[in-house]
Enzyme design. Structure first.
Site, PDB file in Angstrom:
ATOM      1  N   ASN A   1     -42.483 -49.455  12.294  1.00 19.67           N
ATOM      2  CA  ASN A   1     -42.623 -48.541  11.160  1.00 19.67           C
ATOM      3  C   ASN A   1     -41.642 -48.818  10.029  1.00 19.67           C
ATOM      4  OD1 ASN A   1     -44.684 -47.240  12.489  1.00 19.67           O
ATOM      5  ND2 ASN A   1     -43.356 -45.692  13.363  1.00 19.67           N
TER       6      ASN A   1
ATOM      7  N   ARG B   1     -39.172 -38.757  12.720  1.00 20.44           N
ATOM      8  CA  ARG B   1     -39.765 -38.515  14.041  1.00 20.44           C
ATOM      9  C   ARG B   1     -40.386 -39.730  14.725  1.00 20.44           C
ATOM     10  NH1 ARG B   1     -42.578 -32.851  14.754  1.00 20.44           N
ATOM     11  NH2 ARG B   1     -43.296 -34.102  16.479  1.00 20.44           N
ATOM     12  N   ASP B   2     -40.482 -40.871  14.063  1.00 23.65           N
ATOM     13  CA  ASP B   2     -41.059 -42.044  14.722  1.00 23.65           C
ATOM     14  C   ASP B   2     -40.435 -43.327  14.190  1.00 23.65           C
ATOM     15  OD1 ASP B   2     -42.689 -43.341  16.549  1.00 23.65           O
ATOM     16  OD2 ASP B   2     -44.405 -43.434  15.200  1.00 23.65           O
ATOM     17  N   LEU B   3     -39.112 -43.351  14.135  1.00 22.67           N
ATOM     18  CA  LEU B   3     -38.417 -44.538  13.635  1.00 22.67           C
ATOM     19  C   LEU B   3     -38.432 -45.617  14.708  1.00 22.67           C
ATOM     20  CD1 LEU B   3     -36.763 -45.944  11.449  1.00 22.67           C
ATOM     21  CD2 LEU B   3     -34.724 -44.929  12.455  1.00 22.67           C
TER      22      LEU B   3
END
Length: 72
Positions: free
Chosen positions: A64, A58-60
């Protein structure tokens, strides 16, 4: 109905090179095509693994993605 696991964080080993964003910024213009391809492949393999165990990142983004001293 499908169930999805929500994880706020994952414990991992120390990543001495910091984020992919930092690596790209510090090595602008010096990253070979082979290195780029290898990094993209490793990220894709990691995402495939997470999806295989029903985890959605959900937050690539480059901030990160963490790199160790071997750029893994």
């Amino acid at each position: 109905m499908e169930q999805h696991i929500v994880i706020d964080g994952i414990h991992n080993r120390y990543c001495s090179q910091g984020s992919l964003a930092k690596f790209i910024h510090e090595n602008a213009g010096k990253i070979s095509f082979k290195q780029k391809l290898s990094l993209a492949w490793d990220i894709a393999q990691g995402m495939m693994f997470l999806h295989s165990i029903d985890i959605i990142h959900r937050d690539l983004k480059d901030e990160n993605v963490l790199l160790d001293n071997k750029l893994n």
